[in-house]
Design a protein around this motif. Structure first.
Motif, short mmCIF file in Angstrom:
data_model
loop_
_atom_site.label_atom_id
_atom_site.label_comp_id
_atom_site.label_asym_id
_atom_site.label_seq_id
_atom_site.Cartn_x
_atom_site.Cartn_y
_atom_site.Cartn_z
N ALA A 6 6.39 20.59 19.75
CA ALA A 6 6.41 20.33 18.30
C ALA A 6 7.54 21.12 17.65
CB ALA A 6 5.07 20.70 17.68
N GLU A 7 7.73 22.35 18.09
CA GLU A 7 8.80 23.17 17.53
C GLU A 7 10.16 22.61 17.91
OE1 GLU A 7 6.72 27.57 17.32
OE2 GLU A 7 7.73 26.96 19.17
N VAL A 8 10.28 22.11 19.13
CA VAL A 8 11.54 21.52 19.57
C VAL A 8 11.85 20.27 18.74
CG1 VAL A 8 12.70 20.36 21.47
CG2 VAL A 8 11.44 22.45 21.89
N THR A 9 10.86 19.43 18.56
CA THR A 9 11.04 18.21 17.77
C THR A 9 11.42 18.55 16.34
OG1 THR A 9 9.34 17.18 19.14
CG2 THR A 9 9.95 16.02 17.14
N GLU A 10 10.76 19.54 15.77
CA GLU A 10 11.04 19.98 14.40
C GLU A 10 12.46 20.53 14.28
OE1 GLU A 10 9.47 23.57 11.75
OE2 GLU A 10 7.85 22.24 12.43
N ALA A 11 12.93 21.32 15.24
CA ALA A 11 14.28 21.87 15.23
C ALA A 11 15.31 20.77 15.38
CB ALA A 11 14.44 22.91 16.34
N VAL A 12 15.05 19.78 16.21
CA VAL A 12 15.97 18.66 16.41
C VAL A 12 16.09 17.88 15.12
CG1 VAL A 12 16.34 16.48 17.62
CG2 VAL A 12 15.66 18.52 18.88
N GLU A 13 14.98 17.60 14.46
CA GLU A 13 15.00 16.85 13.21
C GLU A 13 15.73 17.65 12.11
OE1 GLU A 13 10.95 15.99 12.34
OE2 GLU A 13 10.81 14.41 13.88
N ALA A 14 15.55 18.95 12.09
CA ALA A 14 16.21 19.80 11.08
C ALA A 14 17.73 19.83 11.32
CB ALA A 14 15.65 21.21 11.13
N ALA A 18 23.26 25.30 19.32
CA ALA A 18 23.09 25.77 20.70
C ALA A 18 21.61 25.92 21.03
CB ALA A 18 23.83 27.09 20.89
N ASP A 19 20.82 26.44 20.10
CA ASP A 19 19.38 26.57 20.31
C ASP A 19 18.75 25.19 20.49
OD1 ASP A 19 19.55 29.28 20.15
OD2 ASP A 19 18.84 29.42 18.06
N VAL A 20 19.17 24.25 19.64
CA VAL A 20 18.63 22.89 19.74
C VAL A 20 19.01 22.27 21.09
CG1 VAL A 20 18.81 20.55 18.78
CG2 VAL A 20 18.52 22.50 17.26
N ASP A 21 20.28 22.46 21.49
CA ASP A 21 20.72 21.93 22.78
C ASP A 21 19.91 22.55 23.92
OD1 ASP A 21 22.54 20.33 21.55
OD2 ASP A 21 24.26 21.66 21.92
N ALA A 22 19.65 23.84 23.81
CA ALA A 22 18.86 24.52 24.85
C ALA A 22 17.45 23.97 24.86
CB ALA A 22 18.86 26.02 24.61
N MET A 23 16.90 23.72 23.67
CA MET A 23 15.54 23.17 23.58
C MET A 23 15.51 21.76 24.15
SD MET A 23 14.03 24.33 19.96
CE MET A 23 15.03 25.50 19.12
N GLU A 24 16.55 20.98 23.83
CA GLU A 24 16.60 19.61 24.37
C GLU A 24 16.72 19.63 25.89
OE1 GLU A 24 19.81 17.68 22.34
OE2 GLU A 24 18.61 17.27 20.57
N ASP A 25 17.54 20.55 26.39
CA ASP A 25 17.67 20.68 27.84
C ASP A 25 16.34 21.08 28.47
OD1 ASP A 25 20.31 19.98 27.69
OD2 ASP A 25 21.07 22.05 27.80
N ALA A 26 15.63 22.00 27.82
CA ALA A 26 14.33 22.43 28.31
C ALA A 26 13.34 21.28 28.24
CB ALA A 26 13.83 23.62 27.52
N ALA A 27 13.40 20.50 27.16
CA ALA A 27 12.48 19.37 27.02
C ALA A 27 12.81 18.32 28.06
CB ALA A 27 12.59 18.79 25.62
N ALA A 28 14.09 18.13 28.33
CA ALA A 28 14.48 17.15 29.34
C ALA A 28 14.05 17.61 30.73
CB ALA A 28 15.98 16.93 29.30
N ALA A 29 14.00 18.90 30.96
CA ALA A 29 13.59 19.43 32.26
C ALA A 29 12.08 19.30 32.43
CB ALA A 29 14.01 20.87 32.39
N GLY A 30 11.38 19.17 31.37
CA GLY A 30 9.95 18.94 31.48
C GLY A 30 9.11 19.94 30.74
N THR A 31 9.39 21.19 30.83
CA THR A 31 8.59 22.19 30.13
C THR A 31 9.52 23.20 29.52
OG1 THR A 31 8.41 23.61 32.06
CG2 THR A 31 6.66 21.98 31.74
#
Length: 160
Positions: free
Chosen positions: A150-158, A125-138
């Motif tokens: 960088a933290e979002v990318t690292e969490a997605v890879e993990a 859920a955190d990763v999905d939220a981060m991806e949604d935030a990254a998709a929104a732009g910031t």
């Protein structure tokens, strides 16, 4: 009466165990007896112990009373049955304890697996939220999520 086939009929001395002797006629010249008219209770009117006991009494004296032997056997059987029952109860108790321990282990493993699944779901859920935030732009646009790219990318890879 035929001649030559009958035994000789002679004077006989009868000796009793009480010491009395008398003379009569018989085919044997001497007889030894246990009881006579001088010592028999019927004739004397006194009680004399002739036999120390009958067959049953002599058997009981020699081999013991059957009642005692049977009682000992029954007591031994009861003790053996009680030991078997106690042994079975102990085995059943041990089996129940082993089943309870196995059940507790399964419950602990299930709880650990459920906690792991919950943590994994929360991380997803955190990763999905981060991806949604990254998709929104910031990261600031997603409420409650303050992570860098960088933290979002690292969490997605993990998570993958």
């Amino acid at each position: 009466m035929k001649q030559g086939i009958h035994p000789e009929y002679v004077d006989c001395v009868v000796k009793c165990s009480c010491g009395n002797t008398f003379t009569t006629r018989s085919t044997k010249p001497e007889l030894k007896i246990d009881i006579c008219n001088a010592c028999h209770p019927f004739y004397t009117g006194t009680q004399k112990l002739i036999d120390t006991g009958g067959r049953v009494q002599r058997f009981a004296d020699r081999f013991g009373a059957a009642k005692d032997v049977v009682a000992e056997r029954e007591a031994a059987k009861k003790a053996e049955r009680a030991a078997q029952i106690a042994e079975r109860e102990a085995a059943k108790k041990a089996e129940r304890e082993a089943k309870a321990a196995a059940k507790a282990e399964r419950a602990a493993a299930y709880a650990a697996k459920a906690a792991e699944e919950a943590a994994r779901a929360e991380a997803q859920a955190d990763v999905d939220a981060m991806e949604d935030a990254a998709a929104a732009g910031t990261a600031e646009e997603a409420p409650g999520v303050e992570l860098t790219d960088a933290e979002v990318t690292e969490a997605v890879e993990a998570a993958e």
